[in-house]
Scaffold this motif. Structure first.
Motif: not given
Length: 133
Positions: A104-106, A119-127
């Protein structure tokens, strides 16, 4: 989306996320689909294993805004906040959050304000799309 806090519920959540991402234009074999599906698998497995409260389900949310995919998994157990640690070299568990942290990015954890749980969260930045500034 709500799922039973069982291994079957975690498996169904993972499959649903992969299908939803494909419907949103991220094909099954794309890096975004594979990465977010793996992150979802880890977070839902943790919700089942460490956040399970008998008779309570876990919730899953997926959103895409401004080039970021965000997955959130909410369970009803607040006293076990996840932190990545160093797993035992011969251990068979303890690596899930290390994977999330690497992929994950964050990511993070937030306590639920109006109910027990987290709440556990994760983010992925798209190209950026080809040709975008």
């Amino acid at each position: 989306m709500r799922f039973t806090s069982t291994p079957r519920g975690a498996r169904l959540a993972r499959r649903l996320i992969s299908h939803r991402l494909s419907d949103w234009g991220h094909p099954y074999t794309s890096p975004a689909n594979e990465t977010v599906t793996l992150i979802t698998a880890e977070l839902t497995a943790n919700a089942v294993r460490h956040g399970h409260v008998p008779g309570r389900d876990f919730h899953l949310r997926l959103a895409e805004t401004e080039g970021v995919l965000r997955v959130e998994v909410t369970d009803t157990r607040a006293e076990k906040l996840p932190t990545p640690g160093t797993p035992h070299p011969d251990g068979e568990s303890g690596r899930g959050l290390l994977l999330v942290d690497a992929l994950a990015d964050d990511w993070g954890v937030a306590l639920r304000p109006a109910a027990p749980g987290k709440t556990v969260w994760a983010e992925l930045r798209l190209p950026a799309p080809a040709g975008a500034p």
